[in-house]
Write a protein that holds these residues in place. Structure first.
Motif, PDB file in Angstrom:
ATOM      1  N   SER A   1      86.417  72.313 -15.988  1.00  0.00           N
ATOM      2  CA  SER A   1      87.371  71.257 -15.657  1.00  0.00           C
ATOM      3  C   SER A   1      86.880  69.935 -16.240  1.00  0.00           C
ATOM      4  O   SER A   1      85.682  69.721 -16.408  1.00  0.00           O
ATOM      5  CB  SER A   1      87.544  71.146 -14.139  1.00  0.00           C
ATOM      6  OG  SER A   1      86.310  70.805 -13.523  1.00  0.00           O
ATOM      7  N   PHE A   2      87.814  69.048 -16.570  1.00  0.00           N
ATOM      8  CA  PHE A   2      87.437  67.766 -17.167  1.00  0.00           C
ATOM      9  C   PHE A   2      88.517  66.727 -16.882  1.00  0.00           C
ATOM     10  O   PHE A   2      89.638  67.064 -16.465  1.00  0.00           O
ATOM     11  CB  PHE A   2      87.237  67.918 -18.686  1.00  0.00           C
ATOM     12  CG  PHE A   2      88.523  68.105 -19.456  1.00  0.00           C
ATOM     13  CD1 PHE A   2      89.151  67.017 -20.065  1.00  0.00           C
ATOM     14  CD2 PHE A   2      89.114  69.352 -19.563  1.00  0.00           C
ATOM     15  CE1 PHE A   2      90.340  67.182 -20.766  1.00  0.00           C
ATOM     16  CE2 PHE A   2      90.294  69.530 -20.267  1.00  0.00           C
ATOM     17  CZ  PHE A   2      90.914  68.434 -20.874  1.00  0.00           C
ATOM     18  N   GLY A   3      88.177  65.476 -17.119  1.00  0.00           N
ATOM     19  CA  GLY A   3      89.131  64.386 -17.006  1.00  0.00           C
ATOM     20  C   GLY A   3      89.523  63.879 -18.380  1.00  0.00           C
ATOM     21  O   GLY A   3      88.648  63.606 -19.209  1.00  0.00           O
ATOM     22  N   PHE A   4      90.814  63.766 -18.640  1.00  0.00           N
ATOM     23  CA  PHE A   4      91.268  63.303 -19.950  1.00  0.00           C
ATOM     24  C   PHE A   4      90.737  61.911 -20.276  1.00  0.00           C
ATOM     25  O   PHE A   4      90.508  61.570 -21.439  1.00  0.00           O
ATOM     26  CB  PHE A   4      92.796  63.314 -20.015  1.00  0.00           C
ATOM     27  CG  PHE A   4      93.384  64.653 -20.340  1.00  0.00           C
ATOM     28  CD1 PHE A   4      93.474  65.092 -21.654  1.00  0.00           C
ATOM     29  CD2 PHE A   4      93.826  65.492 -19.330  1.00  0.00           C
ATOM     30  CE1 PHE A   4      94.010  66.335 -21.968  1.00  0.00           C
ATOM     31  CE2 PHE A   4      94.363  66.744 -19.626  1.00  0.00           C
ATOM     32  CZ  PHE A   4      94.460  67.171 -20.945  1.00  0.00           C
TER      33      PHE A   4
ATOM     34  N   GLY B   1      89.463  64.490 -13.659  1.00  0.00           N
ATOM     35  CA  GLY B   1      88.595  65.657 -13.575  1.00  0.00           C
ATOM     36  C   GLY B   1      88.018  65.892 -12.203  1.00  0.00           C
ATOM     37  O   GLY B   1      86.944  66.514 -12.081  1.00  0.00           O
ATOM     38  N   LYS B   2      88.734  65.448 -11.158  1.00  0.00           N
ATOM     39  CA  LYS B   2      88.191  65.545  -9.803  1.00  0.00           C
ATOM     40  C   LYS B   2      89.006  66.453  -8.895  1.00  0.00           C
ATOM     41  O   LYS B   2      88.423  67.208  -8.106  1.00  0.00           O
ATOM     42  CB  LYS B   2      88.109  64.156  -9.189  1.00  0.00           C
ATOM     43  CG  LYS B   2      87.577  64.126  -7.758  1.00  0.00           C
ATOM     44  CD  LYS B   2      87.504  62.702  -7.219  1.00  0.00           C
ATOM     45  CE  LYS B   2      86.989  62.677  -5.781  1.00  0.00           C
ATOM     46  NZ  LYS B   2      86.915  61.304  -5.243  1.00  0.00           N
ATOM     47  N   HIS B   3      90.323  66.409  -9.000  1.00  0.00           N
ATOM     48  CA  HIS B   3      91.166  67.136  -8.048  1.00  0.00           C
ATOM     49  C   HIS B   3      91.873  68.336  -8.675  1.00  0.00           C
ATOM     50  O   HIS B   3      91.475  69.482  -8.484  1.00  0.00           O
ATOM     51  CB  HIS B   3      92.198  66.171  -7.438  1.00  0.00           C
ATOM     52  CG  HIS B   3      91.607  65.052  -6.665  1.00  0.00           C
ATOM     53  ND1 HIS B   3      91.606  63.750  -7.121  1.00  0.00           N
ATOM     54  CD2 HIS B   3      90.997  65.035  -5.453  1.00  0.00           C
ATOM     55  CE1 HIS B   3      91.015  62.970  -6.227  1.00  0.00           C
ATOM     56  NE2 HIS B   3      90.635  63.719  -5.206  1.00  0.00           N
ATOM     57  N   ARG B   4      92.949  68.077  -9.421  1.00  0.00           N
ATOM     58  CA  ARG B   4      93.806  69.148  -9.920  1.00  0.00           C
ATOM     59  C   ARG B   4      93.076  70.095 -10.863  1.00  0.00           C
ATOM     60  O   ARG B   4      93.167  71.330 -10.728  1.00  0.00           O
ATOM     61  CB  ARG B   4      95.025  68.542 -10.632  1.00  0.00           C
ATOM     62  CG  ARG B   4      95.963  67.796  -9.712  1.00  0.00           C
ATOM     63  CD  ARG B   4      96.937  66.916 -10.471  1.00  0.00           C
ATOM     64  NE  ARG B   4      96.246  65.783 -11.113  1.00  0.00           N
ATOM     65  CZ  ARG B   4      96.866  64.836 -11.825  1.00  0.00           C
ATOM     66  NH1 ARG B   4      98.179  64.906 -12.015  1.00  0.00           N
ATOM     67  NH2 ARG B   4      96.177  63.840 -12.336  1.00  0.00           N
ATOM     68  N   SER B   5      92.355  69.541 -11.820  1.00  0.00           N
ATOM     69  CA  SER B   5      91.686  70.404 -12.802  1.00  0.00           C
ATOM     70  C   SER B   5      90.619  71.280 -12.152  1.00  0.00           C
ATOM     71  O   SER B   5      90.433  72.441 -12.526  1.00  0.00           O
ATOM     72  CB  SER B   5      91.056  69.546 -13.909  1.00  0.00           C
ATOM     73  OG  SER B   5      90.060  68.687 -13.375  1.00  0.00           O
ATOM     74  N   VAL B   6      89.930  70.730 -11.151  1.00  0.00           N
ATOM     75  CA  VAL B   6      88.883  71.497 -10.477  1.00  0.00           C
ATOM     76  C   VAL B   6      89.485  72.654  -9.692  1.00  0.00           C
ATOM     77  O   VAL B   6      89.024  73.800  -9.775  1.00  0.00           O
ATOM     78  CB  VAL B   6      88.051  70.587  -9.561  1.00  0.00           C
ATOM     79  CG1 VAL B   6      87.043  71.409  -8.769  1.00  0.00           C
ATOM     80  CG2 VAL B   6      87.345  69.507 -10.371  1.00  0.00           C
ATOM     81  N   ALA B   7      90.541  72.368  -8.925  1.00  0.00           N
ATOM     82  CA  ALA B   7      91.173  73.412  -8.124  1.00  0.00           C
ATOM     83  C   ALA B   7      91.774  74.501  -9.007  1.00  0.00           C
ATOM     84  O   ALA B   7      91.624  75.699  -8.727  1.00  0.00           O
ATOM     85  CB  ALA B   7      92.247  72.797  -7.226  1.00  0.00           C
TER      86      ALA B   7
END
Length: 314
Positions: A198-201, A282-288
């Motif tokens: 998972s990552f943050g754009f 990269g904290k909520h949606r991508s991790v789940a």
């Protein structure tokens, strides 16, 4: 003061139990010697074995093979290599001529090994040397064919003793990899290693991503006060994200769409794939979602690891 027997501090029957308990059985170590004609694909074979978690040593002098094999039987067990492959060939010059004697010594010591011999036609070998513009190691001042002829003479005995001979004349690099895998591992090692990250754009797309999944079409839990301080690994956020309209449907269809792709990777000898799942931070949606995708891939029998690259950066 009277003499009294020492108190019994060990529960009765423990020595008997110890005697009946079998020691742990260790998997037998494997030793493979890779040899053959120069230009026939020894380096590619070594790379395939490294991908299979073998400990590989290239261009090993024959006399050092005994010391290398000793790594399997000495030292702490958790530091020993259990599968060792040594590339031994005519690049070792005079050292190579001692290989037969060294192998005989291993047999006498009760150490088993296998020999993988790679070969190709003279015509193909000449063409390969001309393509890379390098001389044959035994060519000297003569022609490439002279070096090939001398090498065949030097290798004749070891070729006779080989457990497996692979003719690479008509094989490309992927075909050769399949042949090597079949020779040393069978179908049990035919697996693809998948890393879901998972990552943050806002921090950039992972450089090693083979696939990029954008989860920003889902509502952002960041704007919900009770969820903002949590992550996609926490049940409230996970339940919220996976409960959003279209979330589970997307995950199911995406994993289904991946199956022919993953099968194609194996067919083309690509053994590692990275699936990058992104959202804004990269904290909520991508991790789940990355955890959910990884779970479905595991259920399908794949080997999967999960990482959260940007968790904690906010």
């Amino acid at each position: 003061m009277t003499d009294e027997p020492s108190p019994i501090t060990v529960p009765h029957g423990i020595p008997a139990l110890d005697a009946e308990t079998e020691p742990p059985r260790l998997h037998p170590a494997q030793v493979l010697i890779i040899t053959g004609m120069s230009g026939a694909g020894r380096s590619r074979a070594a790379a395939v074995l490294e991908d299979l978690d073998w400990y590989v040593v290239d261009n090993l002098p024959a006399q050092m093979l005994t010391h290398l094999v000793g790594m399997l039987t000495t030292g702490p067990h958790d530091t020993r290599a259990q599968r060792v492959a040594a590339v031994i060939d005519v690049r070792g010059r005079g050292f190579f001529r001692d290989l037969a004697q060294v192998l005989g010594g291993l047999r006498e010591a009760g150490l088993e090994y296998a020999i993988l011999f790679l070969d190709a036609s003279d015509e193909v070998l000449v063409r390969r040397f001309e393509q890379v513009r390098r001389p044959h190691p035994l060519q000297g001042n003569g022609r490439i064919l002279d070096g090939i002829a001398e090498e065949r003479a030097v290798l004749s005995d070891i070729r006779e003793r080989a457990d497996t001979v692979i003719d690479t004349s008509d094989l490309n690099v992927h075909d050769l990899a399949r042949e090597v895998r079949s020779a040393v591992a069978g179908d049990t090692e035919d697996v693809l290693r998948i890393n879901v990250v998972s990552f943050g754009f806002k921090y950039g797309i992972p450089l090693d991503a083979d696939h990029v999944v954008d989860m920003r079409f889902l509502a952002n839990p960041y704007w919900i006060t009770e969820l903002r301080h949590l992550t996609g690994r926490d049940a409230p956020v996970r339940d919220y994200v996976l409960g959003l309209p279209g979330a589970v449907t997307f995950i199911e269809r995406y994993v289904d769409a991946l199956e022919p792709v993953l099968a194609g990777y194996l067919n083309e000898e690509k053994r590692y794939v990275t699936i990058a799942v992104g959202c804004t931070g990269g904290k909520h949606r991508s991790v789940a979602v990355s955890e959910a995708i990884a779970g479905r891939l595991r259920d399908a029998g794949h080997r999967v690891t999960v990482a959260a690259r940007d968790l904690g950066k906010e």
